[in-house]
Design a protein around this motif. Structure first.
Motif, PDB file in Angstrom:
ATOM      1  N   ASP A   1      15.279  18.974   3.478  1.00  0.00           N
ATOM      2  CA  ASP A   1      14.200  19.643   2.745  1.00  0.00           C
ATOM      3  C   ASP A   1      13.137  18.625   2.314  1.00  0.00           C
ATOM      4  O   ASP A   1      13.473  17.552   1.823  1.00  0.00           O
ATOM      5  CB  ASP A   1      14.757  20.368   1.514  1.00  0.00           C
TER       6      ASP A   1
ATOM      7  N   GLY B   1      11.502  22.686  -1.601  1.00  0.00           N
ATOM      8  CA  GLY B   1      12.433  23.799  -1.556  1.00  0.00           C
ATOM      9  C   GLY B   1      12.199  24.793  -0.430  1.00  0.00           C
ATOM     10  O   GLY B   1      12.963  25.744  -0.285  1.00  0.00           O
TER      11      GLY B   1
ATOM     12  N   VAL C   1      15.180  25.038   2.117  1.00  0.00           N
ATOM     13  CA  VAL C   1      16.359  25.648   1.492  1.00  0.00           C
ATOM     14  C   VAL C   1      16.122  27.132   1.261  1.00  0.00           C
ATOM     15  O   VAL C   1      16.993  27.962   1.520  1.00  0.00           O
ATOM     16  CB  VAL C   1      16.712  24.927   0.173  1.00  0.00           C
ATOM     17  N   ARG C   2      14.940  27.483   0.803  1.00  0.00           N
ATOM     18  CA  ARG C   2      14.586  28.898   0.586  1.00  0.00           C
ATOM     19  C   ARG C   2      14.690  29.673   1.899  1.00  0.00           C
ATOM     20  O   ARG C   2      15.267  30.760   1.946  1.00  0.00           O
ATOM     21  CB  ARG C   2      13.180  28.999   0.001  1.00  0.00           C
TER      22      ARG C   2
END
Length: 94
Positions: free
Chosen positions: A31, A35, A38-39
């Motif tokens: 990442d 984020g 990951v999102r």
């Protein structure tokens, strides 16, 4: 001769919990710090498990989850935690 391409979708390769865990771990390592990866991974895993069932488990509408976990989404941390809990994902410090 024309070549035919199809859109690659991670969901097509996330059949088991082991594959989903490996995918999320790889995204956590790579990442860029905002984020986004990951999102997107959480969204892919939620789609692989069934967005409707994840929505029920989180108490968030299916459409709201799609929006929050989209590439341009910006979910609150509480939303991310609810999704992770619904997926059975644990966040730990090391």
């Amino acid at each position: 001769m024309k070549e035919k391409f199809t859109r690659w979708d991670a969901v097509d390769h996330l059949h088991s919990e082991t594959e989903q865990t490996a995918y999320l771990n790889a995204c956590l390592e790579d990442d860029p710090g905002d984020g986004s990866l990951v999102r997107a991974a959480l969204g892919d895993i939620a789609r692989a498990r069934g967005m409707s069932s994840v929505a029920r488990a989180t108490g968030i509408s299916r459409e709201g989850l799609y929006r929050a976990l989209s590439s341009d989404g910006n979910p609150e941390f509480a939303t991310v935690m609810r999704v992770m809990r619904a997926l059975g994902v644990n966040l730990r410090a090391a």
